[in-house]
Scaffold this motif. Structure first.
Motif, PDB file in Angstrom:
ATOM      1  N   GLY A 117       0.815  -1.209   0.000  1.00 22.65           N
ATOM      2  CA  GLY A 117       0.000   0.000   0.000  1.00 22.65           C
ATOM      3  C   GLY A 117       0.847   1.257   0.000  1.00 22.65           C
ATOM      4  N   GLY A 118       1.829   1.315   0.897  1.00 24.50           N
ATOM      5  CA  GLY A 118       2.705   2.478   0.949  1.00 24.50           C
ATOM      6  C   GLY A 118       3.500   2.660  -0.330  1.00 24.50           C
ATOM      7  N   PHE A 119       3.959   1.541  -0.890  1.00 27.53           N
ATOM      8  CA  PHE A 119       4.717   1.598  -2.136  1.00 27.53           C
ATOM      9  C   PHE A 119       3.870   2.140  -3.286  1.00 27.53           C
ATOM     10  N   LEU A 120       2.666   1.597  -3.451  1.00 29.74           N
ATOM     11  CA  LEU A 120       1.822   2.024  -4.574  1.00 29.74           C
ATOM     12  C   LEU A 120       1.421   3.487  -4.457  1.00 29.74           C
ATOM     13  N   LEU A 121       1.123   3.931  -3.246  1.00 31.31           N
ATOM     14  CA  LEU A 121       0.766   5.348  -3.083  1.00 31.31           C
ATOM     15  C   LEU A 121       1.957   6.240  -3.396  1.00 31.31           C
ATOM     16  N   ALA A 122       3.133   5.889  -2.858  1.00 28.39           N
ATOM     17  CA  ALA A 122       4.320   6.699  -3.124  1.00 28.39           C
ATOM     18  C   ALA A 122       4.673   6.679  -4.601  1.00 28.39           C
ATOM     19  N   ARG A 123       4.587   5.510  -5.201  1.00 25.70           N
ATOM     20  CA  ARG A 123       4.921   5.378  -6.622  1.00 25.70           C
ATOM     21  C   ARG A 123       4.012   6.236  -7.500  1.00 25.70           C
ATOM     22  N   THR A 124       2.768   6.405  -7.082  1.00 23.52           N
ATOM     23  CA  THR A 124       1.802   7.168  -7.867  1.00 23.52           C
ATOM     24  C   THR A 124       1.857   8.654  -7.570  1.00 23.52           C
ATOM     25  N   VAL A 125       2.117   9.022  -6.320  1.00 23.89           N
ATOM     26  CA  VAL A 125       2.064  10.432  -5.915  1.00 23.89           C
ATOM     27  C   VAL A 125       3.402  11.145  -6.079  1.00 23.89           C
ATOM     28  N   VAL A 126       4.492  10.483  -5.714  1.00 22.32           N
ATOM     29  CA  VAL A 126       5.788  11.165  -5.657  1.00 22.32           C
ATOM     30  C   VAL A 126       6.254  11.734  -7.004  1.00 22.32           C
ATOM     31  N   PRO A 127       6.045  11.056  -8.144  1.00 23.08           N
ATOM     32  CA  PRO A 127       6.486  11.670  -9.402  1.00 23.08           C
ATOM     33  C   PRO A 127       5.901  13.063  -9.639  1.00 23.08           C
ATOM     34  N   TRP A 128       4.661  13.275  -9.225  1.00 22.74           N
ATOM     35  CA  TRP A 128       4.049  14.603  -9.379  1.00 22.74           C
ATOM     36  C   TRP A 128       4.675  15.601  -8.412  1.00 22.74           C
ATOM     37  N   MET A 129       5.059  15.132  -7.234  1.00 24.65           N
ATOM     38  CA  MET A 129       5.767  16.001  -6.296  1.00 24.65           C
ATOM     39  C   MET A 129       7.119  16.409  -6.864  1.00 24.65           C
ATOM     40  N   VAL A 130       7.817  15.445  -7.467  1.00 22.18           N
ATOM     41  CA  VAL A 130       9.132  15.732  -8.045  1.00 22.18           C
ATOM     42  C   VAL A 130       9.006  16.744  -9.183  1.00 22.18           C
ATOM     43  N   LEU A 131       7.983  16.608 -10.002  1.00 20.57           N
ATOM     44  CA  LEU A 131       7.777  17.557 -11.097  1.00 20.57           C
ATOM     45  C   LEU A 131       7.587  18.981 -10.582  1.00 20.57           C
ATOM     46  N   ARG A 132       6.930  19.107  -9.432  1.00 25.89           N
ATOM     47  CA  ARG A 132       6.670  20.428  -8.853  1.00 25.89           C
ATOM     48  C   ARG A 132       7.757  20.833  -7.864  1.00 25.89           C
ATOM     49  N   ARG A 134       8.047  19.811  -4.822  1.00 26.67           N
ATOM     50  CA  ARG A 134       7.350  20.189  -3.600  1.00 26.67           C
ATOM     51  C   ARG A 134       6.539  19.001  -3.109  1.00 26.67           C
ATOM     52  N   GLY A 135       6.717  18.626  -1.839  1.00 21.44           N
ATOM     53  CA  GLY A 135       5.891  17.569  -1.297  1.00 21.44           C
ATOM     54  C   GLY A 135       6.508  16.899  -0.080  1.00 21.44           C
ATOM     55  N   ARG A 136       5.658  16.308   0.730  1.00 27.14           N
ATOM     56  CA  ARG A 136       6.087  15.570   1.905  1.00 27.14           C
ATOM     57  C   ARG A 136       5.319  14.250   1.961  1.00 27.14           C
ATOM     58  N   VAL A 137       6.026  13.174   2.282  1.00 31.43           N
ATOM     59  CA  VAL A 137       5.426  11.848   2.426  1.00 31.43           C
ATOM     60  C   VAL A 137       5.644  11.397   3.862  1.00 31.43           C
ATOM     61  N   VAL A 138       4.566  10.997   4.520  1.00 26.53           N
ATOM     62  CA  VAL A 138       4.637  10.493   5.895  1.00 26.53           C
ATOM     63  C   VAL A 138       4.057   9.091   5.925  1.00 26.53           C
ATOM     64  N   SER A 139       4.823   8.148   6.455  1.00 29.12           N
ATOM     65  CA  SER A 139       4.314   6.805   6.685  1.00 29.12           C
ATOM     66  C   SER A 139       4.173   6.590   8.187  1.00 29.12           C
ATOM     67  N   LEU A 140       3.020   6.067   8.591  1.00 27.10           N
ATOM     68  CA  LEU A 140       2.783   5.828  10.007  1.00 27.10           C
ATOM     69  C   LEU A 140       3.558   4.594  10.449  1.00 27.10           C
ATOM     70  N   GLY A 141       4.517   4.816  11.326  1.00 27.68           N
ATOM     71  CA  GLY A 141       5.343   3.742  11.838  1.00 27.68           C
ATOM     72  C   GLY A 141       4.807   3.234  13.170  1.00 27.68           C
ATOM     73  N   SER A 142       5.686   2.650  13.955  1.00 30.03           N
ATOM     74  CA  SER A 142       5.286   2.049  15.226  1.00 30.03           C
ATOM     75  C   SER A 142       6.534   1.757  16.036  1.00 30.03           C
ATOM     76  N   GLY A 143       6.348   1.566  17.354  1.00 31.04           N
ATOM     77  CA  GLY A 143       7.448   1.054  18.151  1.00 31.04           C
ATOM     78  C   GLY A 143       7.906  -0.298  17.633  1.00 31.04           C
ATOM     79  N   MET A 144       6.980  -1.021  16.993  1.00 30.69           N
ATOM     80  CA  MET A 144       7.321  -2.323  16.426  1.00 30.69           C
ATOM     81  C   MET A 144       8.114  -2.201  15.130  1.00 30.69           C
TER      82      MET A 144
END
Length: 265
Positions: A117-132, A134-144
């Motif tokens: 899920g994280g990969f597909l979202l980043a793969r789809t969204v980040v190229p548009w951020m790179v073109l502009r 501008r952008g920030r990507v946050v993945s919800l992590g855990s103590g685990m």
């Protein structure tokens, strides 16, 4: 204050729901993704009414490439390009058992929900951020992400995988104004947390506002020096983070040397 468009997955309940409302209150237009369309639509309407912000509900399966691409395309068309992507969607181990007793399909579904899920979202969204640029990507992590729990082996593997993905993404984006972060939310009082045996009887919850505060600061570009690293809501002090420039592999996944002569040290 952050501005622009935020895209939050797993948005209809729990931490995702808190993030949608918190980011909307901070002035962002917020698109929420989740599989259950009715509950998601209700949540987005409630947020819009409570905050006066602009919201969009987009039903999507984050593990399905076509579904993700269609969803991101719709967000771009209706709200504009994504400035903040929050990878929050993900499952938890159904049974608290050792790895060899886990159901293989359910175990893999947990890993897939977070990592694919994280990969597909980043793969789809980040190229548009790179073109502009501008952008920030946050993945919800855990103590685990950094300390595995044997009874939650799939979740531990998934959250560790997200950390490595964030580090790889941040390295590839170095030199640009697109950054990637991991945020461990602490122990927030959500239905998922309540379902976990390890938190039964626990009351020292992390206020969801601390998660929103941290993600909002990332969206505003106030913590850029922490790109590629793990931050922890409720434990990290925001002002202290802003004042620190992390060195070496601080807050990244690394092996600990067994001593000065360790060849991998």
């Amino acid at each position: 204050m952050p501005s622009g468009v935020a895209l939050v997955t797993g948005a209809s309940t729990g931490i995702g729901r808190h993030l949608v409302e918190g980011l909307a209150r901070r002035g962002m237009a917020v698109a929420g993704l989740a599989r259950g369309e009715e509950r998601l639509r209700t949540a987005m309407v409630e947020v819009a009414e409570a905050t006066g912000g602009r919201t969009l509900a987009v039903a999507a399966d984050v593990t399905d490439r076509a579904s993700v691409e269609d969803a991101v395309g719709r967000v771009r068309e209706e709200l504009g390009p994504v400035d903040l992507l929050v990878n929050n969607a993900g499952l938890i181990d159904e049974l608290e058992v050792p790895l060899w007793e886990a159901d293989p399909d359910q175990w893999w579904d947990v890993v897939t929900s977070h990592v694919k899920g994280g990969f597909l979202l980043a793969r789809t969204v980040v190229p548009w951020m790179v073109l502009r640029n501008r952008g920030r990507v946050v993945s919800l992590g855990s103590g685990m992400s950094v300390r595995a729990r044997p009874e939650y082996s799939a979740y531990s593997v998934a959250k560790t995988g997200l950390m490595r993905m964030t580090e790889a993404l941040a390295g590839a984006l170095e030199g640009s104004d697109v950054r990637a972060f991991d945020v461990a939310p602490g122990v927030v009082d959500t239905p998922m947390t309540r379902s976990m045996h390890m938190w039964q009887g626990f009351e020292d919850w992390t206020p969801p506002e601390r998660v929103v505060e941290l993600v909002g600061a990332i969206a505003a570009g106030e913590l850029d020096q922490w790109s590629g690293r793990l931050l922890r809501a409720g434990a990290d002090d925001l002002d202290a983070l802003k004042a620190v420039i992390p060195e070496d592999a601080a807050r990244q996944l690394r092996l600990r040397p067994y001593g000065d002569t360790d060849p991998l040290g």
